[in-house]
Design an enzyme around this catalytic site. Sequence first.
Site: not given
Length: 313
Positions: A131-133, A135, A237
């Site tokens: 997961l993105d930082k 998110t 995104r």
Amino acid sequence: MRTLTVDDETAGQRLDNVLLRVLKGVPKTHVYRVIRSGEVRVNSGRAQADTRVAAGDLIRVPPMRLAAPATAAASAPAREFPVLFEDEYLLAIAKPAGVAVHGGSGVSSGVIEQLRRARPQARYLELVHRLDKETSGVLLLARKRSALVALQDQFRARDTGKVYAALVFGAWPRHVKVIDLALHKTLDAAGERHVRVVSPAHEDGRRSITLVRVVQAFADCTLLEVTLKTGRTHQIRVHLAHSGHPIVGDPKYGDFARNKAFAREHHFTRMFLHARQLSFDHPASGQRLTLEAPLPPECATLLRGCMGSPLNL
């Protein structure tokens, strides 16, 4: 020159992650540079940073001077995270926003290093996906090598179900329910990922499909339920931003002026993207599991208070 042989524990991982772990002390920019230049070879052939290595592969690494600072794992603070599911094969946690899943690129440590430090008795613990930082939400880790392989196969075969909650700027048109746009990912000199929408005919474009459903419309924003049919880097995104409705608080693809004004008005400083549900087959039993992470308090408070509507997400 040195040659690394990929073992069973390393198989299935990305080439860049293998090298970043092995070449501790080498700047990340240099690691990506030697990959791009072709100095790193896998089975005598050129490879990309995102190439998945297999057991028995031979990785040729050019000579590099290694520094000797403390490793991220050694310096990581021990930290546990809210557990959504755990057995001898799996660990699923609710990742908070603002924490990277692993160290690197200026991040001293992430979820995996902190969990390993908190669980020194764990013989095996690896990230299944990312997961993105920025998110929050369901993050899955494997506690056995066999579980990692089985789960990553499911992710690659798109046999998993991933549902997100996203708050976007503007009024999302209710008739727009499918976004089918090809994406192209590039890496800059620092190894930073950038993703953009490209023509379906683009030679490096990858078809990407996102399903969107309006949960609730507010005065200036819309809360969406987003389901991924493909799992490209930054897919949600980029798709939402390209559609003219960037995610609230998105620092890379968002509307920076609106983010700043929104943060000032609502005291909300994170990106509103939350991985709220993940479905997959248990790697041992085959049972279909659906795990859910509650909406983080700061997101729920924003919707209930600032946006004026109680929502049960």
